[in-house]
Scaffold this motif. Structure first.
Motif, short mmCIF file in Angstrom:
data_model
loop_
_atom_site.label_atom_id
_atom_site.label_comp_id
_atom_site.label_asym_id
_atom_site.label_seq_id
_atom_site.Cartn_x
_atom_site.Cartn_y
_atom_site.Cartn_z
N UNK A 1 37.09 -29.06 -33.96
CA UNK A 1 38.19 -28.90 -32.99
C UNK A 1 37.65 -29.14 -31.59
N UNK A 2 38.52 -29.18 -30.59
CA UNK A 2 38.08 -29.44 -29.22
C UNK A 2 37.22 -28.29 -28.71
N UNK A 3 36.43 -28.57 -27.66
CA UNK A 3 35.54 -27.54 -27.10
C UNK A 3 36.33 -26.32 -26.63
N UNK A 4 37.52 -26.58 -26.07
CA UNK A 4 38.34 -25.48 -25.58
C UNK A 4 38.74 -24.54 -26.73
N UNK A 5 39.10 -25.14 -27.86
CA UNK A 5 39.48 -24.35 -29.04
C UNK A 5 38.27 -23.60 -29.59
N UNK A 6 37.10 -24.26 -29.57
CA UNK A 6 35.86 -23.61 -30.06
C UNK A 6 35.56 -22.36 -29.24
N UNK A 7 35.75 -22.47 -27.90
CA UNK A 7 35.48 -21.32 -27.03
C UNK A 7 36.37 -20.13 -27.38
N UNK A 8 37.60 -20.43 -27.85
CA UNK A 8 38.53 -19.36 -28.21
C UNK A 8 38.35 -18.90 -29.66
N UNK A 9 37.34 -19.48 -30.35
CA UNK A 9 37.09 -19.09 -31.74
C UNK A 9 38.13 -19.64 -32.70
N UNK A 10 38.87 -20.66 -32.28
CA UNK A 10 39.92 -21.23 -33.14
C UNK A 10 39.36 -22.44 -33.88
N UNK A 11 38.64 -22.18 -34.96
CA UNK A 11 37.87 -23.20 -35.67
C UNK A 11 38.51 -23.68 -36.97
N UNK A 12 39.71 -23.20 -37.26
CA UNK A 12 40.36 -23.55 -38.53
C UNK A 12 41.65 -24.30 -38.25
N UNK A 13 41.90 -25.36 -39.01
CA UNK A 13 43.12 -26.14 -38.80
C UNK A 13 44.20 -25.67 -39.75
N UNK A 14 45.27 -25.12 -39.18
CA UNK A 14 46.39 -24.60 -39.98
C UNK A 14 47.53 -25.59 -39.97
N UNK A 15 48.21 -25.70 -41.10
CA UNK A 15 49.41 -26.52 -41.15
C UNK A 15 50.54 -25.81 -40.42
N UNK A 16 51.26 -26.54 -39.56
CA UNK A 16 52.36 -25.96 -38.79
C UNK A 16 53.69 -26.06 -39.56
N UNK A 17 53.65 -26.65 -40.76
CA UNK A 17 54.91 -26.83 -41.49
C UNK A 17 55.78 -27.90 -40.87
N UNK A 18 55.13 -28.85 -40.15
CA UNK A 18 55.83 -29.98 -39.53
C UNK A 18 55.24 -31.25 -40.16
N UNK A 19 56.08 -32.02 -40.84
CA UNK A 19 55.59 -33.17 -41.62
C UNK A 19 56.35 -34.44 -41.27
N UNK A 20 55.65 -35.58 -41.39
CA UNK A 20 56.32 -36.88 -41.40
C UNK A 20 56.03 -37.51 -42.76
N UNK A 21 57.07 -37.96 -43.45
CA UNK A 21 56.92 -38.68 -44.71
C UNK A 21 57.52 -40.08 -44.55
#
Length: 421
Positions: A193-213
């Motif tokens: 993830x981006x450095x800003x996200x790393x600083x906040x400890x947000x290291x996991x990518x969660x699905x937002x339930x928003x999809x394009x098919x």
């Protein structure tokens, strides 16, 4: 981009039991937020701001108020192909069952979608608060020759166990997916993830339930009646057979699934610079009501959001959202409260009739803290409501206490002198 390429499908959600009692008489997308909007206005406004104007909203529980809101709100030119249509679960020759899950809802409504020309189906959730440009997501979907795109959001370890998590390769292609992993599995699921996200400890990518098919793939995937949910089945089964990419989003986004998250999201609007910013070039659309301006007499307001048409004589309103047509009496102190307001005004005759007892709104000399007051409530004089961690969960005919938040039910009367503390 030509918006005729994209069809938007908003999933209204199930019974919304975690948002009860706000969902006792209305579907989750119809729950009022921010004093004047409804939850469904958020994804619809994101679509309109992204120049996507063919929108279906799928629902099956308590859909009458949602139907009415959408009918009264989203009017496009007679010569335009734009529309916002509500599709409630219906019995057909092919199916006589309620929607069993997110994918099943799309499958059962597929004959409606296929009457439109489109290349991409944008599938959204009806109960999230965020501001997003879908055109950028669609552009990246096309550039990467993806068959499916999933919007993803970096989360911390505490939140990660409540989401579907995924991992990607260097080209954002999703290589693995797990639904709501146990905490001990998390070390294997960190992502770049981006450095800003790393600083906040947000290291996991969660699905937002928003999809394009892609249209053809969606038609193919919907042929299997045994897959009933996108997150649990369609996505995990598709990532190895169809090119599925992640679209990483780092703006404000919250899933309004519980009373606590709903309460926090609304009170968050009173912050100096709210994370969900309504004071922005991207407008949130809602029903255009012809209401007078709010009238405030002798009140100290601090971090207060006041909607149209209110009559306020309170001593003090602090960190609170006050919805349309709210009436608050003299000497009252309102803190940390979301008051949804009223659907109508009482006439002078009604006021004469009720004044011995309880008028619509909040009476005189009340103290209300940590509270959600649903629409059309009558709170008498000298009522004290003090929510907080000291209160145990309970339910009565007129209110519910959940996680320390006191929720006054729609249309309830709290009689003069009542104390909930």
């Amino acid at each position: 981009m030509n918006n005729k390429n994209v069809l938007s499908i908003i999933l209204g959600g199930g019974q919304g039991s975690r948002l009860y009692p706000l969902t006792a008489n209305r579907s989750k997308p119809a729950v009022p937020i921010a004093g004047k909007y409804r939850l469904v206005d958020i994804p619809i406004s994101n679509c309109i701001n992204s120049n996507i104007k063919r929108i279906y909203v799928l629902t099956q529980f308590n859909s009458a108020s949602l139907n009415k809101h959408i009918k009264n709100t989203y009017h496009f030119s007679f010569f335009s192909q734009a529309f916002v249509d509500v599709l409630a679960a219906e019995q057909t020759m092919k199916s006589d069952k309620w929607f069993q899950g997110t994918a099943d809802a799309v499958r059962q409504s597929m004959h409606h979608f296929l009457s439109n020309e489109f290349e991409y189906a944008l599938i959204l959730s009806g109960d999230q608060l965020y501001n997003m440009d879908f055109q950028d997501m669609i552009k990246k979907h096309k550039e990467s020759n993806a068959e499916i795109s999933i919007a993803t959001y970096p989360v911390n370890a505490k939140d990660a166990t409540g989401f579907g998590l995924l991992k990607t390769d260097d080209e954002n292609k999703i290589t693995s997916f797990i639904e709501k992993p146990a905490a001990e599995l998390l070390p294997d699921w960190t992502s770049d993830v981006s450095n800003e996200m790393k600083k906040e400890g947000r290291n996991y990518l969660a699905s937002m339930g928003i999809y394009i098919f892609n249209r053809d793939l969606l038609i193919k995937l919907m042929e299997n009646p045994d897959t009933i949910d996108f997150g649990k089945e369609i996505i995990p089964q598709s990532i190895h057979n169809h090119k599925t990419v992640s679209y990483q989003y780092e703006g404000y986004w919250t899933d309004i699934g519980t009373i606590e998250s709903f309460f926090e999201a609304n009170l968050g609007l009173t912050d100096e610079i709210p994370k969900f910013n309504l004071y922005d070039k991207n407008r949130v659309y809602t029903r255009a009501r012809i209401l007078p301006t709010s009238k405030i007499s002798g009140s100290m307001l601090n971090k207060a959001v006041i909607a149209d048409g209110c009559l306020i004589h309170a001593d003090k309103i602090e960190k609170s959202v006050i919805g349309i047509r709210s009436r608050i009496g003299k000497g009252s102190v309102i803190t940390n409260t979301y008051m949804m307001g009223s659907d109508y005004y009482e006439s002078l005759e009604d006021i004469e009739k009720y004044k011995i007892d309880n008028l619509l709104g909040i009476g005189d000399h009340c103290k209300i803290n940590n509270c959600i007051i649903d629409k059309n409530c009558r709170i008498g004089d000298d009522v004290i409501i003090n929510g907080g961690a000291h209160l145990e969960d309970k339910e009565t005919e007129n209110y519910l206490i959940k996680d320390g938040i006191v929720v006054i039910k729609k249309g309830a009367t709290i009689t003069k002198g009542t104390k909930i503390q």
